[in-house]
Design an enzyme around this catalytic site. Sequence first.
Site, PDB file in Angstrom:
ATOM      1  CG  ASP A 190      25.569  44.628  35.607  1.00 32.99           C
ATOM      2  OD1 ASP A 190      26.777  44.858  35.475  1.00 32.99           O
ATOM      3  OD2 ASP A 190      25.016  44.486  36.708  1.00 32.99           O
ATOM      4  CD  GLU A 274      35.137  41.381  47.252  1.00 31.53           C
ATOM      5  OE1 GLU A 274      36.076  41.626  46.472  1.00 31.53           O
ATOM      6  OE2 GLU A 274      34.352  42.259  47.672  1.00 31.53           O
ATOM      7  CB  THR A 434      41.229  42.469  45.688  1.00 30.95           C
ATOM      8  OG1 THR A 434      40.784  43.352  46.718  1.00 30.95           O
ATOM      9  CG2 THR A 434      40.338  41.237  45.702  1.00 30.95           C
ATOM     10  CD  GLU A 472      40.661  37.458  42.916  1.00 36.22           C
ATOM     11  OE1 GLU A 472      39.954  38.477  42.726  1.00 36.22           O
ATOM     12  OE2 GLU A 472      40.183  36.344  43.195  1.00 36.22           O
ATOM     13  CG  LEU A 475      39.884  48.358  38.592  1.00 33.20           C
ATOM     14  CD1 LEU A 475      40.072  49.858  38.589  1.00 33.20           C
ATOM     15  CD2 LEU A 475      38.463  48.003  38.194  1.00 33.20           C
TER      16      LEU A 475
END
Length: 570
Positions: A190, A274, A434, A472, A475
Amino acid sequence: MAFNLTHQLGALAGTPIKSGEMTTPSAESSLSVSPPSARMPISMNMNYTSNRNVSPPMSPVLGSRRADLSVACKAFAVETVEEQRTYKEGGIGGEKGKGGVPVFVMMPLDSVTMGNTVNRRKAMRASLQALKSAGVEGIMIDVWWGLVEREAPGAYNWGGYNELLEMAKKVGLKVQAVMSFHQCGGNVGDSVTIPLPQWVVEEVDKDPDLAYTDQWGRRNHEYISLGADTLPVLKGRTPVQCYSDFMRAFRDNFKHLLGDTIVEIQVGMGPAGELRYPSYPEQDGTWRFPGIGAFQCYDKYFLSSLKAAAEAYGKPEWGGTGPTDAGHYNNWPEDTQFFKKEDGGWNTEYGEFFLTWYSQMLLDHGERILSSAKSIFQDTSVKISVKIAGIHWHYGTRSHAPELTAGYYNTRFRDGYLPIAQMLARHNAIFNFTCIEMRDHEQPQDALCAPEKLVNQVALATLAAEVPLAGENALPRYDDYAHEQILKASALSFDQNSEGENREMCAFTYLRMNPELFKADNWGKFVGFVKKMGEGRDSDRCQEEVEREAEHFVHVTQPLVQEAAVALTH
């Protein structure tokens, strides 16, 4: 899901933007490179489920090109696309009877800086124009609780969001606004961290049981434990009241854009936004794919509820703790007594009691927040949606252990997605799912991954509940093979759903806008993909005609893409 790589738009040079770093309106923030995960090969990385908090490894974008855009070219690109626009009835709104699935594109997670300004303003303008010219319906933007209400309870700073949403309106893009009540960042790789509001963090520090807790006492700070939903633990307000007040303030501040520019409100309900428990946290290496995860019901508020449920059931001895034989985060089902296929605890009276209670707590959480969201936005024309995780690993086992620990009571003998779909239907909300781009054979076979079968099950559940389904990709994928799978899945063309049912996904959100998307080859494929999604499964136009038209759009948009690529590298 819980694995986060980088939250920068992507970059070729510069340093990451750190939490709290202020960006002045006149400055263009530098961009940063995120390396691929070093813990596993890319073939394994492809098996994670989706997460809005996942940004792909960045590759160099196109080299510097001439960006001398002509006004005529810009106008032609936009006007040509406008003639092709269609909107999907029943989902994000528009003309009834029109086929096709509108495509939205996720914005970078740090589109608004910690200083409440638009990040990389020049690149953002160019990129939005390029997306519009390609026929994209709109964009998805995370509206971070930890950024907007950071300073004090009830003190909302919409700063950069005002500017960013006006940018979208000016370009003509629709917006899916995500009420992101979770923490952004905190995992390996991150470069941006957006914590929960500081005053919320202070309350959690004083009462650690406000954080989700596993049986070993590990606390998870991504999202406030739903066990405390209705308790005034946040400076006199309940968590649900905080979420409601935030959504109400958003409505009041952006009422002039609701229904026109802002067409959807996605309500965050857990980690990564989520509706699930943080059962597979990647932070500090706690969980690794394809581990089964762990139950998150050991804070005092959860245990109090479990005790009451056990007493009401007539088995008070079951109320002291969750399963003690469910293994650890990185076990496989057969490593544990609770999840193994033969005589596993999941398939006993105790297992049914516990899993029913655990999953119902999650459903009740969804009910509470959706009831509030529905009342807040009822006088607007925006749609409300909820995101559900695509937990496809060990799907081929009897117990479906990773789904159970996440709160989805789905086993070989029980449909865990129909109750979720029915709950969303009661509030007229969209079921956003997803891993739409994944194929079963691409996943590790020993982990019995089955994303296609999972998507099929979810589609049938939403059909039975009569709730719209949106999708969606899990990845970043830029190849035609993945695009073909998305086209197939979004058409909902399953064998069990072939009895004259003319139904498609109401929308698809593409992960994510970054320099890789604007590389010439990827951009060409993407424009073709958007065009094919807009055609719909019942289009009577031949594939060659659609592809020729897509090539024309690629040519028309080339100057805009060059401008975006150049802006992203400076």
